[in-house]
Every structure is written in structure tokens, then in C-alpha cells.
Design a protein around this motif. Structure first.
Motif, short mmCIF file in Angstrom:
data_model
loop_
_atom_site.label_atom_id
_atom_site.label_comp_id
_atom_site.label_asym_id
_atom_site.label_seq_id
_atom_site.Cartn_x
_atom_site.Cartn_y
_atom_site.Cartn_z
N ARG A 1 4.13 5.86 -5.39
CA ARG A 1 4.18 5.92 -6.85
C ARG A 1 3.28 7.03 -7.38
O ARG A 1 3.53 7.60 -8.45
CB ARG A 1 3.74 4.58 -7.46
CG ARG A 1 4.76 3.46 -7.29
CD ARG A 1 4.37 2.23 -8.10
NE ARG A 1 4.44 2.51 -9.53
CZ ARG A 1 3.48 2.23 -10.41
NH1 ARG A 1 2.34 1.70 -9.99
NH2 ARG A 1 3.64 2.50 -11.69
N SER A 2 2.24 7.36 -6.65
CA SER A 2 1.31 8.40 -7.11
C SER A 2 1.75 9.80 -6.72
O SER A 2 1.28 10.78 -7.32
CB SER A 2 -0.09 8.14 -6.52
OG SER A 2 -0.08 8.31 -5.11
N MET A 3 2.64 9.93 -5.74
CA MET A 3 2.97 11.28 -5.26
C MET A 3 4.44 11.67 -5.41
O MET A 3 4.77 12.85 -5.35
CB MET A 3 2.54 11.45 -3.79
CG MET A 3 3.17 10.49 -2.79
SD MET A 3 4.79 10.99 -2.12
CE MET A 3 4.36 12.45 -1.22
N SER B 1 5.11 -1.37 -9.58
CA SER B 1 3.96 -1.94 -8.85
C SER B 1 4.12 -3.42 -8.58
O SER B 1 3.14 -4.14 -8.47
CB SER B 1 2.67 -1.68 -9.65
OG SER B 1 2.78 -2.26 -10.95
N GLY C 1 7.96 3.26 -4.70
CA GLY C 1 7.72 4.35 -5.63
C GLY C 1 8.26 4.12 -7.01
O GLY C 1 8.15 4.99 -7.87
N GLU D 1 9.21 11.41 -10.70
CA GLU D 1 9.67 10.22 -11.39
C GLU D 1 11.10 9.83 -11.03
O GLU D 1 11.46 8.66 -11.08
CB GLU D 1 9.56 10.42 -12.91
CG GLU D 1 8.13 10.49 -13.42
CD GLU D 1 8.07 10.57 -14.92
OE1 GLU D 1 9.15 10.56 -15.56
OE2 GLU D 1 6.96 10.64 -15.47
N GLN E 1 2.24 1.84 -3.47
CA GLN E 1 1.23 2.40 -4.36
C GLN E 1 1.04 3.89 -4.10
O GLN E 1 0.94 4.70 -5.03
CB GLN E 1 -0.10 1.66 -4.19
CG GLN E 1 -1.21 2.15 -5.12
CD GLN E 1 -2.50 1.35 -4.93
OE1 GLN E 1 -2.54 0.41 -4.15
NE2 GLN E 1 -3.54 1.74 -5.65
N TYR E 2 1.02 4.27 -2.84
CA TYR E 2 0.86 5.68 -2.47
C TYR E 2 2.06 6.51 -2.97
O TYR E 2 1.87 7.58 -3.57
CB TYR E 2 0.74 5.80 -0.96
CG TYR E 2 0.90 7.20 -0.42
CD1 TYR E 2 -0.09 8.16 -0.62
CD2 TYR E 2 2.05 7.57 0.28
CE1 TYR E 2 0.07 9.45 -0.13
CE2 TYR E 2 2.21 8.85 0.76
CZ TYR E 2 1.22 9.79 0.55
OH TYR E 2 1.38 11.06 1.03
N ASN F 1 0.83 -1.21 0.00
CA ASN F 1 0.00 0.00 0.00
C ASN F 1 0.87 1.27 0.00
O ASN F 1 0.55 2.25 -0.68
CB ASN F 1 -0.92 0.00 1.21
CG ASN F 1 -2.09 -0.95 1.05
OD1 ASN F 1 -2.28 -1.54 -0.01
ND2 ASN F 1 -2.87 -1.12 2.10
#
Length: 577
Positions: free
Chosen positions: A434-436, A491, A488, A439, A431-432, A428
Motif C-alpha cells: 500500500r505504501s509503494m 488496510s 495494496g 493507486e 501494508q508494504y 505486513n
């Protein structure tokens, strides 16, 4: 292999080119410009010093130049024999800026760094707007010119006492005027007042290199100041004067009416008999443009005295600009220091102070390399009587990394309250992030879910240096490593390694601030070196986690010596009792 962040940051710094430079004046008076290609540079006699000063008065590693996360530069003495002096005062650590003189032995270092706010000697943020609004044009004359004189080429000037008083009044006025544009206007107005009696004066900007074509007029840094009215006439600037000041880069005097100084400007005396004085507004000019004060006077004032008088007025203006710049920097620094202090307090409160877990003896070491850091360490109660032991390292340092570390703290505690296991927690969190995260950023982390009573644990390592399991008289055992990518990045599912910690054994979680710590010879500690020290520590009688942490810190301090830390230093020790 663990994914460290230090090499990434070093490579990025080098690729970006010099972040600043220092002008080094040696004992013979020769000046050498040395680029500072990273935010931390050693000054000393050693061959590996970033600024090498080969002299007996300089220690091998004499001092360090360090840029903080807000662009400020600091100098820190590294226990040198002869000390480090800034502007005549011996310092252990001190902020330094433009114009500060750093004495190392018999060398003088002058720092040149991109300004964080308005540069000393420039007109300020409002100048560009003023230039676009002014309607006055300056015309350039192309007539033939004769000799142009400088202060060194005229008779020694004598400045009257009344003029010295007027210069002092100008200085006091400039020091009491907070607006940069108003200070520049005051300088121009003073030269057309009763003390200098100029006809008109203006601050202008011209290209440093003479343009191939003569079509573009000089840019105005404000309105032209006249002794009376302009009579609707736009002023003229001599192209020969501009050519001379580009070549000489010092105050010059010119005229066109057969003055005793035998100088001419490229304006015919049939049009206007005059003398002209041009002074650079900034001493150490850089960039493509040259800012200067241009004053036109009656021909009888084309003398060395008037050239000296205008030159001294420009000096007063330059000193006032430096003073106002120092004031602004001091104000900004004070605000930054307060904010950094609050940020550090918040971050330190996130570190468990007296974590208690049944069956475990715990100790935590947390030391940001400067102000706030990007490391995270925690002991979090979880479901079913288990506890999460977690250590993470955010790519980067400073406030940005500290904010990410704070968000990791929130996510770990929320996951623990939701009853997640370490694999689900890390998935989890991945995933968090990777979104914030940007790159080019990532987080390495190791999380161990452990039952302190029975000793069973699950270890999930995401690109982090391996946790170590130690027992008295035995070699260190490395737990899971290189099985999962850093958080990050992708996935992928998180692999987990189970195990048992027996009574008397010690778990060590840490960041690469320990394993990448180097001694004065440049030898890196590495995982093997850290394991060796921990094995020796575990062999002590009546060992507790706190005693082990204290001894480990002492050993790390000895390795680091007097140098500033390169990275945050974080570890967690858990001994089963």
C-alpha cells in the motif's frame, strides 16, 4: 470472485486509444488504415481478427502484431499456410518498425508507430536548439504567382553522369555523418555547391494548413547556406510556392524570369530574377507541420534537370536518415535484449529449482508470457517446521511488474525468517504494498502455511483465484476465495482458512494466466475447466507432482495452440506423501 489483472489492462489499453496503426494495401492497390488499439493484435481472415484480411491466401489466424514493454513491435506467424514475409524474407517471429513491409498473402502491411527516439527524416534533437539560436530570418513574398511545375509536368529530365557521381558522394558523406543536424546542413550546402550552383538553400518548417494570417515566417531547421556571402540580406521565400507544395506534396519548380517552363514565383524579377525548387523532406508527412528544402538558383537553372537533381539529393538524405534511425534502433534493441536477458536470469533464479519439504512432493511451473513477468511463485521454509507455499500475480507485465514480484519475494522470505504465520505475513505485505504501489495497481496472492508431516494448513487468499484441493476419484475442492481484498488496496485484516491435506491429495496454486487461457474459438478455461483437467490428471496411477505438472503443461499448450500467450503462466503443485 478473484480479482484478475487481464481485464484491467485490456480496458486501459482501449481507453488510451490506438497505440499504433497499420496501412493495409489490398491486392487491388487500395489502402486502408487500421488502428491497433491494444499491444497484441491478430491478423487474419477470421471475423474476430483485429486486422481482418478476407482472402483465400490468408489463414483464419495468420499472424500476430505484438508490442513489447519497450515499445518495439514484433510480428509472429501463427502457423499459417502461406507464411508471413517481412521485407522479402519469410519469418516465424521478427521485430518490425517504420518502413518495414509485412506481406500476408497478397496484402502488404506498413506499420506506423510512435517513435521511441528521433524520427526518420527529422532534423533531430538538436534542431530545436539550433532554430532558437539562428539569427537568419526568412521573409515571405506575397506577389502574384503563375503556374507551378512538378516533375510530372516538365519534360523527362536527364541527369548527367557527373551529377550521379556527386549524388553518390553526397550519400556516402551522409551515411558517415552521425549528427542529424550536420546531415541536414550538408544537404543544404550541397545544393549551393559547384554541382547544383544554388544561390542559397535552407530547411524550413511551415504549417501544413495555410495560416489565416501571414504574420509568422517559416521556422528554420538550421542556418541558411549561401553560395557566397549573404551581403547582409535575409532570403525571401515565395508564398505561392509554399501554397503549391502544401497542395501537391511533391517537389516543385518555380521561377519569375519568363522561363521555358512558364512558371512564376511571388517575387518580382525587378527585385531578383531567380528559379526556386522546393522539396518535402519527409515522404509520409504526419502532424501539423511540413518540413521542406527550399533552394533558390539562377534563372537559367529553372529546368527539369535541376528539379530532378535536387529531388534525388533529398532522396539520398531521406535514405541516410532511415539508415541512421535503423542503426540507432539496432543499438537500442541490442542493449534492451541484454538487459532483458539479465533480468530474466535474475527472475528465473528466484524460482525454486528443487524444493524439498518433508511429507510433500512438489512441482512448479513458471513461464513469463514474454521476457520477464509479474508472477511470483515460491516455497519458503518457515518456523515450527512449517512451509509457505505462495503464488502471486502483480497487476501489469514486464519489468515494472517483475520488480514488484521481486520485492514480494524479499518480503516473504524476511517474514518467514521472523517467524510470522501466513496471516501476519500477508498483513505486513499488504501494508508494504500500500505504501509503494501506484493507486491503480494491486497484487493478488494466495499463501498457504503447511505442515508437511501432519498435513495441517492455513490458507490466506487476497483476491486471488482459489487454490484447489484434489483427491483421486473426487471433485476438486476450492479453498478460501473472495474473503480478502487484493494486496495494496485497503488496510483490512486478513481472514484465514484452516484445513488438512491427507496423504495422496494434491494442492494446486495458480495464477489467472491458467484460468483466463482461451482456445482458438475464444472459450476461456476458467476455474471449472482447470479443475476438470486436474481431476483427470489426479486419476492417473503412480502419480507424482512432476508427472502432474508435465501433463498439465501439455494440456495448456494444446489449448493455447500457436498463439502468443496473453499472460504469465504460473502454478505450484504440492502432493502429500
Amino acid at each position: 470472485m478473484a480479482f484478475g489483472t487481464s481485464a484491467v489492462k485490456r480496458d486501459a489499453a482501449v481507453a488510451a486509444g490506438p497505440v499504433a496503426w497499420v496501412d493495409v494495401t489490398d491486392p487491388a492497390g487500395a489502402v486502408t488504415r487500421v488502428p491497433l488499439v491494444s499491444p497484441r493484435v491478430v491478423v487474419g481472415r477470421a471475423v474476430d481478427a483485429g486486422v481482418r484480411l478476407d482472402h483465400a491466401m490468408v489463414s483464419r489466424h495468420h499472424a500476430e502484431l505484438l508490442r513489447d514493454p519497450f515499445g518495439r513491435w514484433w510480428v509472429r506467424d501463427l502457423g499459417s499456410r502461406n507464411g508471413t514475409v517481412v521485407n522479402g524474407t519469410a519469418v516465424a517471429e521478427s521485430p518490425v518498425g517504420e518502413g518495414d513491409r509485412i506481406h500476408v498473402g497478397e496484402f502488404v502491411l506498413l506499420l506506423n508507430a510512435p517513435p521511441t527516439s528521433e524520427s526518420p527524416g527529422r532534423a533531430g534533437a538538436g534542431v530545436e536548439q539550433t532554430m532558437s539560436e539562428t539569427r537568419t530570418r526568412v521573409h515571405v513574398s506575397d506577389a502574384t504567382a503563375g503556374k507551378i511545375s512538378t516533375l510530372q509536368e516538365v519534360e523527362p529530365p536527364r541527369v548527367a553522369a557527373a551529377h550521379l557521381t556527386a549524388l553518390n558522394d553526397l550519400s556516402q558523406h551522409l551515411l558517415a555523418t552521425p549528427d542529424a543536424q550536420a546531415r541536414l546542413t550538408a544537404l543544404c550546402a550541397w545544393t549551393v555547391g559547384e554541382d547544383v550552383r544554388g544561390r542559397w538553400a535552407a530547411a524550413v518548417r511551415v504549417p501544413r494548413q495555410e495560416p489565416e494570417t501571414h504574420s509568422a515566417p517559416p521556422e528554420m531547421l538550421g542556418e541558411v547556406q549561401y553560395a557566397g556571402t549573404s551581403d547582409g540580406k535575409d532570403p525571401y521565400i515565395s508564398r505561392s510556392v509554399l501554397r503549391a507544395i502544401r497542395q501537391k506534396a511533391q517537389p516543385i519548380l518555380a521561377g519569375n524570369a519568363g522561363l521555358s517552363t512558364d512558371v512564376e514565383v511571388s517575387i518580382s524579377p525587378s527585385i531578383m530574377a531567380l528559379a526556386a525548387i522546393a522539396c518535402p523532406l519527409r515522404g509520409e508527412q504526419g502532424g501539423e507541420d511540413l518540413d521542406l528544402l527550399y533552394v533558390v538558383l539562377p534563372p537559367e537553372y529553372g529546368t527539369g534537370e535541376w528539379l530532378a537533381l535536387v529531388s534525388l539529393a533529398v532522396k539520398q538524405w531521406q535514405q541516410a536518415e532511415s539508415t541512421w534511425q535503423a542503426r540507432r534502433q539496432a543499438e537500442v534493441h541490442a542493449v534492451v535484449e541484454r538487459e532483458l536477458g539479465r533480468a530474466r536470469q535474475i527472475q528465473m533464479r528466484l524460482v525454486p529449482k528443487a524444493a524439498k519439504v518433508e511429507g510433500l512432493d512438489l512441482a512448479i511451473g513458471f513461464s513469463p508470457c514474454k521476457w520477464v513477468g509479474g508472477d511470483y511463485v515460491d516455497v519458503v521454509p518457515a518456523a515450527n517446521g512449517r512451509t509457505f507455499l505462495a503464488v502471486a500475480d502483480v497487476c501489469g507485465k514486464g519489468l515494472g511488474a517483475a520488480l514488484v514480484a521481486s520485492s514480494i519475494h524479499t518480503m516473504v522470505h524476511a517474514s518467514a525468517l521472523a517467524g510470522m504465520g501466513p496471516c501476519e505475513l500477508m498483513a505486513n505485505l499488504n501494508q508494504y504494498l500500500r505504501s509503494m504501489l501506484p493507486e491503480d495497481s494491486f497484487v493478488t496472492m494466495v499463501c498457504i502455511g503447511i505442515d508437511g508431516r501432519g498435513g495441517e494448513y492455513e490458507c490466506v487468499n487476497a483476491g486471488h483465484p482459489p487454490a484447489l484441493l484434489l483427491a483421486p476419484g473426487k471433485a476438486a475442492v476450492e479453498l478460501q476465495s473472495a474473503a480478502n481484498l487484493p494486496l495494496g488496496v485497503a488496510s483490512d485484516e486478513m481472514g484465514c482458512e484452516p484445513g488438512v491435506i491427507r496423504p495422496g491429495e494434491l494442492l494446486a496454486l495458480y495464477t489467472d494466466g491458467l484460468t483466463e487461457l482461451s482456445d482458438e474459438s475464444g472459450q476461456m478455461l476458467d476455474v471449472a475447466g482447470l479443475s476438470r483437467h486436474l481431476v483427470e490428471i489426479c486419476g492417473r496411477a503412480a502419480l507424482t507432482a512432476k508427472l502432474a505438472a508435465d501433463e498439465l503443461n501439455k494440456r495448456l499448450d494444446r489449448i493455447q495452440g500457436k498463439r502468443l500467450p496473453d499472460d504469465d503462466r504460473t502454478f505450484l503443485l504440492a502432493r502429500r506423501v
